[in-house]
Design an enzyme around this catalytic site. Sequence first.
Site, PDB file in Angstrom:
ATOM      1  N   LEU A  56      19.068  19.837  15.080  1.00 43.76           N
ATOM      2  CA  LEU A  56      18.517  18.290  15.074  1.00 43.76           C
ATOM      3  C   LEU A  56      17.992  17.989  13.807  1.00 43.76           C
ATOM      4  O   LEU A  56      17.522  16.674  13.838  1.00 43.76           O
ATOM      5  CB  LEU A  56      18.023  18.043  16.413  1.00 43.76           C
ATOM      6  CG  LEU A  56      18.538  18.348  17.728  1.00 43.76           C
ATOM      7  CD1 LEU A  56      17.953  18.085  19.078  1.00 43.76           C
ATOM      8  CD2 LEU A  56      20.091  17.818  17.765  1.00 43.76           C
ATOM      9  N   CYS A  57      17.558  18.850  12.834  1.00 54.47           N
ATOM     10  CA  CYS A  57      16.833  18.517  11.786  1.00 54.47           C
ATOM     11  C   CYS A  57      18.005  17.823  10.949  1.00 54.47           C
ATOM     12  O   CYS A  57      19.133  18.092  10.880  1.00 54.47           O
ATOM     13  CB  CYS A  57      16.293  19.441  10.836  1.00 54.47           C
ATOM     14  SG  CYS A  57      14.746  20.099  11.718  1.00 54.47           S
ATOM     15  N   HIS A  58      17.468  16.672  10.394  1.00 48.08           N
ATOM     16  CA  HIS A  58      18.477  15.788   9.337  1.00 48.08           C
ATOM     17  C   HIS A  58      18.318  16.658   7.758  1.00 48.08           C
ATOM     18  O   HIS A  58      17.401  17.282   7.443  1.00 48.08           O
ATOM     19  CB  HIS A  58      17.936  14.594   8.839  1.00 48.08           C
ATOM     20  CG  HIS A  58      17.973  13.534  10.150  1.00 48.08           C
ATOM     21  ND1 HIS A  58      16.911  13.792  11.259  1.00 48.08           N
ATOM     22  CD2 HIS A  58      18.753  12.577  10.481  1.00 48.08           C
ATOM     23  CE1 HIS A  58      17.331  12.776  12.198  1.00 48.08           C
ATOM     24  NE2 HIS A  58      18.335  12.113  11.653  1.00 48.08           N
TER      25      HIS A  58
ATOM     26  N   MET B  47       9.028  19.970   9.081  1.00 49.42           N
ATOM     27  CA  MET B  47       9.828  21.235   9.320  1.00 49.42           C
ATOM     28  C   MET B  47      10.232  22.003   8.050  1.00 49.42           C
ATOM     29  O   MET B  47      10.201  23.068   7.911  1.00 49.42           O
ATOM     30  CB  MET B  47      11.144  20.923   9.879  1.00 49.42           C
ATOM     31  CG  MET B  47      10.720  20.467  11.516  1.00 49.42           C
ATOM     32  SD  MET B  47       9.630  21.543  12.578  1.00 49.42           S
ATOM     33  CE  MET B  47      10.665  23.123  12.457  1.00 49.42           C
ATOM     34  N   GLU B  48      10.438  21.116   7.041  1.00 47.76           N
ATOM     35  CA  GLU B  48      11.004  21.875   5.535  1.00 47.76           C
ATOM     36  C   GLU B  48       9.670  22.733   5.125  1.00 47.76           C
ATOM     37  O   GLU B  48       9.889  23.782   4.881  1.00 47.76           O
ATOM     38  CB  GLU B  48      11.314  20.937   4.728  1.00 47.76           C
ATOM     39  CG  GLU B  48      12.626  20.519   4.940  1.00 47.76           C
ATOM     40  CD  GLU B  48      12.899  19.355   6.208  1.00 47.76           C
ATOM     41  OE1 GLU B  48      13.970  19.209   6.720  1.00 47.76           O
ATOM     42  OE2 GLU B  48      11.833  19.024   6.557  1.00 47.76           O
TER      43      GLU B  48
ATOM     44  N   ASP C  47       9.109  41.748   5.026  1.00 49.94           N
ATOM     45  CA  ASP C  47      10.087  42.676   4.514  1.00 49.94           C
ATOM     46  C   ASP C  47       9.935  43.493   3.534  1.00 49.94           C
ATOM     47  O   ASP C  47      10.342  44.859   3.350  1.00 49.94           O
ATOM     48  CB  ASP C  47      11.542  41.757   4.341  1.00 49.94           C
ATOM     49  CG  ASP C  47      12.817  42.505   4.135  1.00 49.94           C
ATOM     50  OD1 ASP C  47      12.837  43.364   4.768  1.00 49.94           O
ATOM     51  OD2 ASP C  47      13.399  42.231   2.962  1.00 49.94           O
TER      52      ASP C  47
END
Length: 163
Positions: free
Chosen positions: A79-81, A117-118, A132
């Site tokens: 749902l992120c653009h 969110m980014e 990692d």
Amino acid sequence: MAAPASALTHLSPDGQANMVDVGEKAETVRTAVAEGCVTMKAETLATIMAGNAKKGDVIGAARIAGILAAKRTHELIPLCHPLLLTKVAVDIAEDTALPGLRVTALARVTGKTGVEMEALTAASVACLTIYDMAKAVDRGMVISGLRLVEKTGGKSGDFRAAD
């Protein structure tokens, strides 16, 4: 206490997930900063800072991974653009008090929706990349403190996390 379903922007009145229509929103400059930490043994930190990790430049690889992750957030988070980011920066600093590395990610866009969110995705993937690349010498590393530090722009206004 959870917000009522009617206050959640990604849910329809009947509770179905949907992508928010931002078509009518004004384009503004929006910036978000997120952070996270990777705590590790002091010896692991010294190895990374000396550039002696067997997998190569841990900090350089983590910075690139964070930038790439920010650009692909819409592919990772439902749902992120998709956004035309104008700036992504990932800073990774030694923090001997942890001991470990502190990751700060900035994302900026001129657009109709925010970039929180980014920034969060950039910080989290940078932390995961550090883990990692150094796990061969320290599997006990801990990723913590992932959070939004601040955001500016948009209808909801500015936000700054309490310290």
